[in-house]
Design an enzyme around this catalytic site. Structure first.
Site, short mmCIF file in Angstrom:
data_model
loop_
_atom_site.label_atom_id
_atom_site.label_comp_id
_atom_site.label_asym_id
_atom_site.label_seq_id
_atom_site.Cartn_x
_atom_site.Cartn_y
_atom_site.Cartn_z
N HIS A 1 0.82 -1.22 0.00
CA HIS A 1 0.00 0.00 0.00
C HIS A 1 0.84 1.26 0.00
O HIS A 1 0.34 2.34 -0.30
CB HIS A 1 -0.92 0.02 1.23
N ASP B 1 3.69 9.63 -0.80
CA ASP B 1 2.50 8.92 -0.32
C ASP B 1 2.18 7.81 -1.31
O ASP B 1 2.21 8.04 -2.53
CB ASP B 1 1.31 9.92 -0.25
C1 G6P Z 1 -0.99 3.40 6.06
C2 G6P Z 1 -0.63 1.93 5.88
C3 G6P Z 1 -1.67 1.03 6.51
C4 G6P Z 1 -1.91 1.46 7.95
C5 G6P Z 1 -2.32 2.93 8.01
C6 G6P Z 1 -2.55 3.43 9.46
O1 G6P Z 1 -2.07 3.72 5.25
O2 G6P Z 1 -0.45 1.62 4.51
O3 G6P Z 1 -1.24 -0.33 6.47
O4 G6P Z 1 -2.89 0.64 8.56
O5 G6P Z 1 -1.30 3.70 7.41
O6 G6P Z 1 -1.42 3.23 10.24
P1 G6P Z 1 -1.42 2.31 11.54
O7 G6P Z 1 0.02 2.25 11.94
O8 G6P Z 1 -2.28 3.00 12.54
O9 G6P Z 1 -1.97 0.95 11.17
#
Ligand code: G6P
Length: 475
Positions: free
Chosen positions: A162, A376
């Site tokens: 992602h 990003d």
């Molecule tokens: C990004 C990553 C996700 C993640 C999100 C929130 O979008 O690609 O995998 O879940 O950030 O971050 P966190 O550390 O709270 O999961």
């Protein structure tokens, strides 16, 4: 042949929990995003989602939800520190985002990353039905594809990144780069957000391993021959649940809330909005600085324009995030100190999370959304904003360094490091003839509506499921 069942593997389960008055916990499906995209396929295929529940040092039972089996993988507090905060968010996250903050390399973090990846692979091997399709998500789990293939060669394995996948110059810094690469190459299909990420991956694989690659004729990625198998590599730009955001934005209470928000802001002529996780990759300081200079130059009038910055708390114990929060809050304090009046700040800073209806109302209440990320993977806020603007109103200032910029070419595109360029883009977005902004928004809405998250999931799963997988970005 019967349709393969589907297992999604991600660091987080798509659930939220609430602690009731009697201390009991109730679980609900978290709104939006990946889970709504995958929900219909998961339901139809007796799907399972494997991930961490968010609880530390305990493995709560997470009930099945809306026909999806939820299976939680536990994390200890040491693993939370070393695997999640450490290797995932202190090594990989900054390195893959152009090293805008310095990545740290600690052997202890790597060991925990391997251990937790092995646990995810084992849990998946235990739960997946014979010949199932397994779709592994994101940078937290790069070793899982190869670990899982060793345990369960019958499975069809996909991996999707992602976040950005960096060029060789950065990736080569990783002490255990070959293991990470081999981990991902355990998949049948490796997907990225952009052609650039897919190309970086193929180039790095050829450079570090003795493999042959055939580039995709349509651009972005190709096929890699490794250990007698073919791994397809391609770009699959993710999107959002457009229908959900559109119907939120049409809800009468949301429309009314948007009007009230504007009134609460003092009925300014113009509202500039930012909505981000409080992350150093998002360029929040850059946009506040640009706004301040515009006020100093007099190109934007204090009496006419306000900025609203939602900064959702994130990874709060990681040092870079603490430093960022201090920096942003200092800048907001400075600008309000200089330009605010009693009861009328110029920057409304909200370090909180909001529900989706409130975010939709903010989108509707604003004239310009600023997305100034320094790097990003995609930036779904930009796509949400477009989906919310069913009135074709609003304008989008969008960083060139987001995955979204490759698709949303009708945005006001900017290099956020170029402060003068950023200031000009904000002024242009504020002052462009309404017909211009509407034409831009209409074109972007056409794109987003035909490229929603369901189309993304369909195109990825088709490429993963079909015989010789062909990795191609949805056109
Ligand atoms: C990004 C990553 C996700 C993640 C999100 C929130 O979008 O690609 O995998 O879940 O950030 O971050 P966190 O550390 O709270 O999961």
């Amino acid at each position: 042949m019967a349709r393969r069942s589907l297992v999604v593997v991600a660091n987080r389960l798509p659930v939220d929990h609430t602690v009731e008055e009697d201390g009991s916990i109730t679980w609900s499906r978290s709104p939006g995003g990946l889970v709504s995209a995958l929900h219909p396929v998961l339901r139809d295929r007796h799907g399972t989602w494997i991930g961490w529940s968010g609880a530390i040092d305990s493995a709560p039972y997470v009930p099945d939800m809306d026909g999806i089996r939820m299976r939680s993988v536990p994390l200890s507090s040491a693993e939370y520190e070393d695997y999640y905060e450490g290797y995932s968010n202190g090594t990989l996250w900054p390195l893959y985002h152009d090293a805008v903050e310095t990545p740290a390399f600690h052997r202890r973090w790597w060991e925990a990353y391997q251990r937790v990846n092995r646990r995810f692979a084992q849990a998946t091997a235990d739960y997946a039905e014979r010949n199932a399709m397994v779709w592994i998500q994101d940078y937290h789990l790069q070793l899982v594809p190869a670990m899982l293939r060793a345990l369960r060669p019958d499975l069809r394995i996909g991996f999707f990144m992602h976040i950005p996948f960096p060029p060789a110059e950065l990736f080569m810094q990783l002490p255990r780069r070959v293991e990470l690469l081999r981990g991902m190459l355990g998949a049948d299909l490796v997907g990225f957000q952009t052609n650039a990420g897919a190309d970086n991956f193929v180039r790095i694989a050829c450079r570090l391993l003795d493999v042959r690659a055939t580039p995709n004729a349509s651009g972005g990625g190709g096929c890699i021959e490794v250990d007698g198998r073919t791994v397809s590599v391609g770009a699959f730009p993710i999107s959002i649940d457009v229908a959900e955001m559109e119907s939120l934005a049409r809800r009468p209470d949301v429309v009314e809330r948007a009007a009230n928000l504007r009134a609460d802001l003092g009925d300014p002529a113009k509202v500039i909005l930012g909505v981000d996780r409080l992350d150093y990759t998002k360029g929040i300081e850059h946009r506040i600085k640009a706004f301040r200079e515009l006020l100093v130059d007099g190109r934007v009038k204090v009496e006419e324009t306000v900025m609203v910055q939602v900064a959702v708390p994130s990874r709060e114990r990681v040092e870079h995030y603490k430093v960022l929060r201090d920096k942003v809050e200092r800048e907001v304090g400075r600008i309000n100190g200089e330009f605010g009046r009693v009861g009328v700040p110029v920057v409304h800073y909200l370090n909180q999370s909001f529900d989706r209806a409130e975010i939709a109302a903010l989108y509707l209440a604003s004239d310009v959304l600023t997305v100034t990320a320094l790097r990003d993977g995609m930036n779904l806020v930009a796509k949400e904003y477009i989906a919310a603007r069913t009135d074709n109103g609003g304008a989008l200032v969008l960083s060139e360094f987001t995955g979204a910029a490759a698709e949303l070419t009708d945005a006001h595109l900017v290099n956020p490091h170029d402060l003068d360029g950023l200031k000009d883009a904000i002024v242009h977005a504020l002052e462009a003839p309404p017909a211009e902004n509407r034409a831009r928004m209409r074109a972007m809405r056409r794109h987003v509506r035909t490229h929603d998250v369901r189309a993304w999931a369909r195109s990825y799963l088709r490429a993963l499921g079909g015989g010789p997988a062909s990795a191609k970005a949805p056109s």
